[in-house]
Design a protein around this motif. Sequence first.
Motif, PDB file in Angstrom:
ATOM      1  N   ASP A   1       1.522  -1.527   0.023  1.00 18.53           N
ATOM      2  CA  ASP A   1      -0.284   0.552   0.259  1.00 18.53           C
ATOM      3  C   ASP A   1       1.066   0.818   0.006  1.00 18.53           C
ATOM      4  O   ASP A   1       1.805   1.413   1.250  1.00 18.53           O
ATOM      5  N   VAL A   2       0.809   1.659  -0.891  1.00 17.89           N
ATOM      6  CA  VAL A   2       1.708   3.315  -1.032  1.00 17.89           C
ATOM      7  C   VAL A   2       0.722   4.676  -1.109  1.00 17.89           C
ATOM      8  O   VAL A   2      -0.420   4.762  -2.341  1.00 17.89           O
ATOM      9  N   SER A   3       1.243   5.575  -0.802  1.00 11.18           N
ATOM     10  CA  SER A   3       0.507   7.363  -0.650  1.00 11.18           C
ATOM     11  C   SER A   3       1.553   8.129   0.504  1.00 11.18           C
ATOM     12  O   SER A   3       2.367   8.067   0.819  1.00 11.18           O
ATOM     13  N   GLY A   4       0.813   9.256  -0.352  1.00 10.39           N
ATOM     14  CA  GLY A   4       2.372   9.979  -0.411  1.00 10.39           C
ATOM     15  C   GLY A   4       2.949  10.046  -0.272  1.00 10.39           C
ATOM     16  O   GLY A   4       4.641  10.135   0.477  1.00 10.39           O
ATOM     17  N   GLY A   5       3.793   8.776  -2.031  1.00 13.97           N
ATOM     18  CA  GLY A   5       5.659   8.495  -1.529  1.00 13.97           C
ATOM     19  C   GLY A   5       5.842   7.157  -0.890  1.00 13.97           C
ATOM     20  O   GLY A   5       6.851   7.726  -1.002  1.00 13.97           O
ATOM     21  N   GLN A   6       5.137   7.219  -0.196  1.00 16.77           N
ATOM     22  CA  GLN A   6       5.691   6.254   1.375  1.00 16.77           C
ATOM     23  C   GLN A   6       4.622   4.697   1.040  1.00 16.77           C
ATOM     24  O   GLN A   6       3.485   4.812   0.693  1.00 16.77           O
ATOM     25  N   VAL A   7       5.352   3.440   1.515  1.00 19.30           N
ATOM     26  CA  VAL A   7       4.326   2.352   2.131  1.00 19.30           C
ATOM     27  C   VAL A   7       4.334   2.459   3.604  1.00 19.30           C
ATOM     28  O   VAL A   7       4.065   2.469   4.715  1.00 19.30           O
ATOM     29  N   THR A   8       2.336   2.857   3.156  1.00 22.72           N
ATOM     30  CA  THR A   8       1.988   2.556   4.362  1.00 22.72           C
ATOM     31  C   THR A   8       1.524   1.825   5.259  1.00 22.72           C
ATOM     32  O   THR A   8       1.022   1.750   6.599  1.00 22.72           O
ATOM     33  N   GLY A   9       1.527   0.046   4.142  1.00 21.91           N
ATOM     34  CA  GLY A   9       1.486  -0.881   4.810  1.00 21.91           C
ATOM     35  C   GLY A   9       1.519  -2.052   4.202  1.00 21.91           C
ATOM     36  O   GLY A   9       1.684  -1.709   3.097  1.00 21.91           O
TER      37      GLY A   9
ATOM     38  N   ASP B   1       8.321   0.711  10.291  1.00 23.46           N
ATOM     39  CA  ASP B   1       9.079   1.923   9.889  1.00 23.46           C
ATOM     40  C   ASP B   1       9.346   1.506   8.842  1.00 23.46           C
ATOM     41  O   ASP B   1       9.369   2.518   7.668  1.00 23.46           O
ATOM     42  N   HIS B   2       9.828  -0.078   8.229  1.00 24.85           N
ATOM     43  CA  HIS B   2      10.420   0.563   7.216  1.00 24.85           C
ATOM     44  C   HIS B   2       9.902  -1.115   6.827  1.00 24.85           C
ATOM     45  O   HIS B   2      10.538  -2.103   7.560  1.00 24.85           O
ATOM     46  N   TYR B   3      10.516  -1.276   5.334  1.00 21.28           N
ATOM     47  CA  TYR B   3       9.798  -2.657   4.495  1.00 21.28           C
ATOM     48  C   TYR B   3      10.960  -3.102   3.603  1.00 21.28           C
ATOM     49  O   TYR B   3      10.625  -1.928   3.013  1.00 21.28           O
ATOM     50  N   VAL B   4      10.968  -4.215   3.824  1.00 29.74           N
ATOM     51  CA  VAL B   4      11.964  -5.171   2.302  1.00 29.74           C
ATOM     52  C   VAL B   4      11.685  -6.291   2.269  1.00 29.74           C
ATOM     53  O   VAL B   4      10.818  -6.977   2.761  1.00 29.74           O
TER      54      VAL B   4
ATOM     55  N   PRO C   1      11.398   5.877   0.304  1.00 33.94           N
ATOM     56  CA  PRO C   1      12.108   6.312   1.262  1.00 33.94           C
ATOM     57  C   PRO C   1      12.129   5.437   2.351  1.00 33.94           C
ATOM     58  O   PRO C   1      12.457   5.084   2.983  1.00 33.94           O
ATOM     59  N   ASN C   2      11.145   4.088   2.373  1.00 38.25           N
ATOM     60  CA  ASN C   2      10.864   3.754   3.485  1.00 38.25           C
ATOM     61  C   ASN C   2      10.770   2.057   2.901  1.00 38.25           C
ATOM     62  O   ASN C   2       9.960   0.824   3.090  1.00 38.25           O
ATOM     63  N   PHE C   3      10.945   1.430   1.717  1.00 37.20           N
ATOM     64  CA  PHE C   3       9.962   0.226   0.846  1.00 37.20           C
ATOM     65  C   PHE C   3      12.324  -0.040   0.517  1.00 37.20           C
ATOM     66  O   PHE C   3      12.588   0.553  -0.266  1.00 37.20           O
ATOM     67  N   PHE C   4      12.339  -1.446   0.292  1.00 39.10           N
ATOM     68  CA  PHE C   4      13.499  -1.661  -0.266  1.00 39.10           C
ATOM     69  C   PHE C   4      13.737  -2.433  -0.937  1.00 39.10           C
ATOM     70  O   PHE C   4      12.923  -3.646  -0.158  1.00 39.10           O
ATOM     71  N   ILE C   5      14.617  -3.989  -1.775  1.00 36.92           N
ATOM     72  CA  ILE C   5      14.652  -4.474  -2.244  1.00 36.92           C
ATOM     73  C   ILE C   5      15.473  -5.237  -1.687  1.00 36.92           C
ATOM     74  O   ILE C   5      16.459  -5.119  -1.527  1.00 36.92           O
TER      75      ILE C   5
END
Length: 602
Positions: free
Chosen positions: A323-331, A346-349, A527-531
Motif C-alpha cells: 500500500d503506497v500513499s504520499g510517496g511512502q509505503v503505509t502498509g 517503519d521500514h519494509y523490505v 524512502p521506507n521501501f527496500f529490495i
Amino acid sequence: MEQLTRRTVLKAVGVGVAVAGTTLVVPSLTGPAAKAVPPTGGGRGRGVAIFGGGMSGLTVAHELIERGFAVTVYEPAFLGGKARSMDVPNTAAGGRLALPGEHGFRFFPGCYQHVPDTMQRIPVGRGGNVKDTHLINVEGAVIALDEAGYAPITVPQSVNGFVEHASAMVSLENFRNALTTSLKIVGDIPPHELAYFVTRELIIATSCQERRIGQWEEQSWMEFVKARGKSSAYQKYLVSALTRATVAAKPDLGSARTIGQIGLALVTSATGLISQYSGTIVGGGVDRVLNAPTDHAWINPWVDYLRGRGVQFVMGQGATAFDVSGGQVTGVQVSGTSGSTTVTADHYVAAMPLDKLKPLLRPDVLAAAPSLAGIAELQDDWMVGIQYFLSRRSDVPPSHIASLGTPWALTGLFQAGPWDVDFGRKYGDGRVHDCLSIDISDWDTPGILYGRTAKQCTKGEIAKEVWAQMSRAMNRGSTPILRESEVVSWHLDPGITWSPTISNETPLMVNTAGSYRYRPTADTAIPNFFIGGDHVRTNIDLATMEGANESGRRVANAILDASGSNAERVAVHPLWELPFLDPFKQTDRDRYRAGLPHIMDV
C-alpha cells in the motif's frame, strides 16, 4: 603513464598468467575494488518488516537485529529459500534421521566473501561457528565429457588435495582416462582456438569498468568469445559446458561482463594472491561445501541465533500487496494460513524471489518508484536438484562432478565422502550408504532416452533421464562409476509439481546480456521501501547465495541511513582483482573514452 603498445600489453599479460598459474606460496595482496552505489533515503524509526525468509531476508534480519532494530520476518513457506535442505518423507527408521533431500547441492567458491563472513557469526556447539565447524574444502573434481572417445578423470584442486587423494588420482585407471581424454580434446579443440578463448578472458581482466558496463554487458558470453564458426568442441565444452558447470549461467544469454568477471574471480581465488579470497592452489579452499545437510549445518543454527537475538518469524504468511500513499509505503497486505491482515512498520523490505515480486509492483508502486519498472524485464529459469540414494559408498574422492556436454547440463556431488558420515547408520533405514546429489541446469533441451525436454517429462521420466545422462558421461572409462543396480531410491525437488501441468515454485533468476540496467538497487525512490534478493544490483551480479547475501547487507545499510542510525555499516565486499592489472585497465579506460577498441580485441 606513457602509451602502451599492443606487444607490451600482451607480454605483460603473459607474465601475469604465468604468475597466476604458479604453485609457489606468494604473499597475499590487497587489490582494488569497484565502489558500491551509495544508498539514499530519509526518515527515522527502528521497526522493520521483512517479506521473505530466504538468504537475503535472513541476512537483513541478522545485520539489523545486531544493531538494535526490531525485526519481523514474514515467510509463506520455508526459511532458507533455495538454500534449504529438507527431509525425504517417510524414510527415517530405527532411530535414524530421514534421508536428506535438497533443492540442489551447495557450492561455496573461494571468491565468496559475504556468506562465509555471515557463517562465522552464527554460533554452534561449544564456542564454534558455522564456518569453522561445517564449511569444508573439496579438494578434487571429476571431469566427464559426454562424448565417445572421452573418459572421466579425477583431478586435484590443490596440492594438498593431490597428496591426500594420491592413490585415486595416480591410479592406472585414472592415468589411462586422463591420457585418453587429453589426446582427444587436443584433437577436437585446435590449439589456436584454446589460445583465443584464454585471450578473451584476458580482455575481460584488463578492461576498465566503463568498457565492462558499456560494451561487454551488452554482449552475451557466446558472442564475446565468438563461438560461431569455431569447432564443435570449442562451442560445446569451452563455451557452453564450462560456463554452466562453473557459474550456472547460459552462455547464449548471460552477459559477457558478468560471466567473464566471475570466471576471473574463480581463477584469481585459486592463486592465493588476494588475501580477501579463501584458498590457494597449494592449500585448497578454492571449492568448499557444507559437511552436513544445509538446514542441519547452517539454516537451523542461523534461525535459532536470530530468534535468540529477538527476530520474530511469522510463518505461513506472504505479502500480497504494497500500500503506497504520499510517496511512502503505509502498509503491506499479507495472507496465508492464519488469514489476511495488514502489516505496518517503519521500514519494509521485499526480500522475495523475482517471480513473487513482479506481480506486486502495481501502478501506484511504480508511480512512486519508476525505476522499479525495469524488474519486469528480468528473467528467471529452472535449475533444481535430484538426489539418488545408493546402496554402496562411492570410491570417488570427495569431488564435484562436472558432466560437460550432457543435454541437461548436469553437475553433481557424492555426499558421504565430504560429509565424512556413515550414511547407513545415520540416515534412512540402513540400506543407503551414499547420496549422489545432481543439479539439473537445462530444462529445455531434449534428453537421450525419450527425446523430450525435462519440462515435457513426468517425474519418473526425469529420474530415469538424469541417471542415464550422468551414467553415460561417467561410465565411459573401462570401469563404470555409476551402477543402476545400486540405486535404492531417489528424491526430486518438491518445488516441481505436475498439477495440472508441470510447474516450478522455485525458479532461479538467470543473468542476461543488458540486464544490469534493469536490476534495482537495494534502496528505492520510496524512502521506507527496500529490495533484497539476487536480482538486486550487486558486485557479483549473478543469481547466487553470495549475491543474495550481499543484497541483504546493502538493504541493511540503506535502512541504517534512512533511520539516521550511527551504528557501524555492514561490510560489502567487491570482487577483488590483481593490482598489477591496474595500468592496463587505465590504458583501456583512455582508449574507451577515445572511442577505441580494447587493445587485444582483434
